[in-house]
Design a protein around this motif. Structure first.
Motif, PDB file in Angstrom:
ATOM      1  N   ALA A  45      13.891  20.849  83.423  1.00  0.00           N
ATOM      2  CA  ALA A  45      14.563  21.010  82.129  1.00  0.00           C
ATOM      3  C   ALA A  45      14.084  22.264  81.407  1.00  0.00           C
ATOM      4  CB  ALA A  45      14.320  19.777  81.261  1.00  0.00           C
ATOM      5  N   VAL A  46      12.780  22.539  81.456  1.00  0.00           N
ATOM      6  CA  VAL A  46      12.253  23.725  80.767  1.00  0.00           C
ATOM      7  C   VAL A  46      12.697  25.004  81.482  1.00  0.00           C
ATOM      8  CG1 VAL A  46      10.155  24.952  80.066  1.00  0.00           C
ATOM      9  CG2 VAL A  46      10.316  22.484  79.761  1.00  0.00           C
ATOM     10  N   GLN A  47      12.783  24.974  82.814  1.00  0.00           N
ATOM     11  CA  GLN A  47      13.338  26.129  83.531  1.00  0.00           C
ATOM     12  C   GLN A  47      14.733  26.457  83.002  1.00  0.00           C
ATOM     13  OE1 GLN A  47      13.177  24.778  87.617  1.00  0.00           O
ATOM     14  NE2 GLN A  47      11.392  26.040  88.077  1.00  0.00           N
ATOM     15  N   THR A  54      20.468  25.157  90.977  1.00  0.00           N
ATOM     16  CA  THR A  54      19.403  24.395  91.624  1.00  0.00           C
ATOM     17  C   THR A  54      19.038  23.158  90.801  1.00  0.00           C
ATOM     18  OG1 THR A  54      18.546  26.492  92.490  1.00  0.00           O
ATOM     19  CG2 THR A  54      17.138  24.582  92.696  1.00  0.00           C
ATOM     20  N   MET A  55      19.084  23.292  89.472  1.00  0.00           N
ATOM     21  CA  MET A  55      18.841  22.133  88.618  1.00  0.00           C
ATOM     22  C   MET A  55      19.819  21.009  88.933  1.00  0.00           C
ATOM     23  SD  MET A  55      20.280  20.456  85.763  1.00  0.00           S
ATOM     24  CE  MET A  55      21.177  21.650  84.794  1.00  0.00           C
ATOM     25  N   LEU A  56      21.080  21.347  89.099  1.00  0.00           N
ATOM     26  CA  LEU A  56      22.103  20.330  89.367  1.00  0.00           C
ATOM     27  C   LEU A  56      21.859  19.611  90.687  1.00  0.00           C
ATOM     28  CD1 LEU A  56      25.204  22.394  88.209  1.00  0.00           C
ATOM     29  CD2 LEU A  56      24.345  20.327  87.102  1.00  0.00           C
ATOM     30  N   ALA A 116      18.732  16.797  80.536  1.00  0.00           N
ATOM     31  CA  ALA A 116      18.051  18.054  80.868  1.00  0.00           C
ATOM     32  C   ALA A 116      18.760  19.218  80.196  1.00  0.00           C
ATOM     33  CB  ALA A 116      18.010  18.251  82.381  1.00  0.00           C
ATOM     34  N   ASN A 117      20.082  19.155  80.179  1.00  0.00           N
ATOM     35  CA  ASN A 117      20.843  20.175  79.471  1.00  0.00           C
ATOM     36  C   ASN A 117      20.621  20.083  77.969  1.00  0.00           C
ATOM     37  OD1 ASN A 117      22.057  21.608  81.564  1.00  0.00           O
ATOM     38  ND2 ASN A 117      23.722  20.141  81.770  1.00  0.00           N
ATOM     39  N   GLY A 118      20.311  18.870  77.486  1.00  0.00           N
ATOM     40  CA  GLY A 118      19.968  18.708  76.077  1.00  0.00           C
ATOM     41  C   GLY A 118      18.690  19.457  75.731  1.00  0.00           C
ATOM     42  N   GLY A 159      25.361  21.108  68.180  1.00  0.00           N
ATOM     43  CA  GLY A 159      26.293  20.090  68.668  1.00  0.00           C
ATOM     44  C   GLY A 159      26.153  19.865  70.159  1.00  0.00           C
ATOM     45  N   MET A 160      25.965  20.946  70.896  1.00  0.00           N
ATOM     46  CA  MET A 160      25.781  20.825  72.343  1.00  0.00           C
ATOM     47  C   MET A 160      24.504  20.060  72.658  1.00  0.00           C
ATOM     48  SD  MET A 160      27.023  24.683  73.419  1.00  0.00           S
ATOM     49  CE  MET A 160      26.672  24.510  75.153  1.00  0.00           C
ATOM     50  N   GLY A 161      23.442  20.359  71.919  1.00  0.00           N
ATOM     51  CA  GLY A 161      22.181  19.666  72.154  1.00  0.00           C
ATOM     52  C   GLY A 161      22.273  18.180  71.855  1.00  0.00           C
ATOM     53  N   LEU A 162      22.880  17.826  70.724  1.00  0.00           N
ATOM     54  CA  LEU A 162      23.032  16.421  70.357  1.00  0.00           C
ATOM     55  C   LEU A 162      23.892  15.682  71.385  1.00  0.00           C
ATOM     56  CD1 LEU A 162      23.629  16.758  66.497  1.00  0.00           C
ATOM     57  CD2 LEU A 162      21.595  15.837  67.632  1.00  0.00           C
ATOM     58  N   GLY A 163      24.983  16.325  71.794  1.00  0.00           N
ATOM     59  CA  GLY A 163      25.873  15.688  72.772  1.00  0.00           C
ATOM     60  C   GLY A 163      25.206  15.474  74.115  1.00  0.00           C
ATOM     61  N   ARG A 164      24.402  16.440  74.524  1.00  0.00           N
ATOM     62  CA  ARG A 164      23.758  16.336  75.832  1.00  0.00           C
ATOM     63  C   ARG A 164      22.652  15.290  75.843  1.00  0.00           C
ATOM     64  NH1 ARG A 164      23.634  22.906  76.881  1.00  0.00           N
ATOM     65  NH2 ARG A 164      25.706  23.030  77.820  1.00  0.00           N
TER      66      ARG A 164
END
Length: 385
Positions: A15-17, A117-119, A137-139, A251-256
């Motif tokens: 996630a941090v990567q 690679t994360m996916l 992780a995207n969050g 918004g993207m962070g909250l949704g993820r």
């Protein structure tokens, strides 16, 4: 199979990567107005930076199965991060447009490899629970996105002309993560004797691939030029408009982070249709608004709608790949490349000729295409899991 999962060390390193490369995307995408002002270019020329990122994603999509085959997914992510840091440094120290465009390409290659690679790593590691793990992780990555947007916009307001230096904060974070998070005693990767994943993919895969292109196109068209539309509608400065795009990233962070928890009881396709519909409603409000507060609220809704589209659409493609995740994500990166290269550039051309407001009608068309394809092509994720 349960969708619950434990946020272990593996989760946080990956996630941090992703957050590190999103820090760059958060600062770079919405700051197109700042870059354009620095370099004195038109919307069309400035849009070539997005095109460069798109071409980089296409190249990374071609390379993805080969790198994963040769080095394994774990080393592939660190290779991608190293390429990203190289490109980012070149971008910051290279002011003219004829140098920032190739620097953007290098940075984009590294960014795409890290995300690809994360996916595949999380899909393999968490199984069915990846529907929650990948968006979360995207969050975490969205925290990087929002930080990048807020930091670069703030620097542009306080110290005009040096905003790009803020992007270099990604370097020490990446180095610390490498020394702290790298598995020093991991098993040696042995390449598959049959070679990289390949073969023909189904018609349903490619139709869904087109829907994936539409999803990513609407995301990048919005993130690249929303500041320009906000500036046009409410009369704010380029720097303030850039900071305002923090609402989109928030918004993207909250949704993820919360989307998988709120919508987790729904089928994958229903989750995706729900958030696409939310994106449409939010975008209608943003496009019609001439008030800063209303625009920010609508951008927050758009961000929540966009939030999980990349993750859920990628999981759909993996499910339609007949057990070839590296190949599927390679093709997904190709789709992202087409979207990133085409959408911001096309919107820039339309904006130069018809105005940014009319140009944004293109986003409504993209949202409609994405919704229709998800509705028409059922996911095979349940069977795959």
């Amino acid at each position: 199979m349960s969708k619950s999962f434990h946020r272990d060390r593996f989760f946080w390193v990956v996630a941090v990567q992703t957050a590190i490369v999103n820090f760059y995307l958060g600062g770079f995408g919405p700051a197109q107005s700042l870059l354009r002002a620095d370099q004195g270019t038109s919307l069309t020329i400035a849009g070539l930076h997005g095109t460069s990122m798109g071409v980089a994603s296409i190249f990374a999509g071609w390379a993805n199965p080969r790198i994963a085959h040769r080095y394994g997914r774990s080393k592939a992510s660190w290779i991608g991060l190293s390429i990203f840091i190289t490109g980012l440094t070149l971008f910051v120290i290279s002011p003219p447009v004829f140098l920032t465009i190739p620097a953007t390409f290098i940075t984009g290659v590294g960014t795409s490899i890290v995300i690809n690679t994360m996916l595949t790593k999380m899909s393999h590691h968490y199984g069915k629970a990846a529907e929650v793990a990948i968006p979360q992780a995207n969050g975490v990555a969205s925290a990087g996105f929002v930080t990048g947007t807020a930091l670069i916009g703030t620097i542009a307001i306080a110290y005009p002309g040096v905003w790009r230096l803020g992007l270099l904060l990604a370097l020490p974070v990446a180095l610390i993560l490498f020394f702290v998070g790298r598995e020093k005693d991991e098993d040696e990767h042995v390449p598959d004797e049959e070679g990289p994943q390949g073969g023909k993919l189904s018609r349903n895969f490619w139709i869904s691939w087109v829907g994936f292109v539409a999803c990513i196109s609407s995301e990048f068209a919005t993130s690249f030029w929303a500041a320009a539309l906000l500036k046009d509608r409410v009369g704010s400065t380029a720097a303030i408009s850039t900071v305002a795009i923090v609402a989109l990233g928030t918004g993207m962070g909250l949704g993820r982070w919360y989307g998988g928890l709120v919508l987790g009881h729904l089928k994958l396709d229903t989750q995706l249709l729900t958030i696409i519909a939310l994106q449409f409603v939010g975008f209608v409000g943003f496009w019609l608004s001439h008030n800063m507060i209303i625009s920010l609220v609508c951008l927050l809704a758009v961000g929540m709608g966009i939030s999980m589209q990349f993750a859920l659409s990628s999981i759909r493609l993996i499910g339609l790949s007949d057990g070839r995740p590296d190949l599927a994500i390679g093709r997904a990166s190709l789709a992202a490349g087409v979207a990133i290269a085409g959408a911001p550039f096309l919107l820039g051309i339309l904006g130069d000729n018809f105005g940014i407001s009319r140009a944004y009608i293109m986003v409504f068309v993209l949202i409609g295409i994405a919704f229709a394809i998800v509705k028409a092509i059922p996911s095979k994720v349940v069977e795959a899991a």
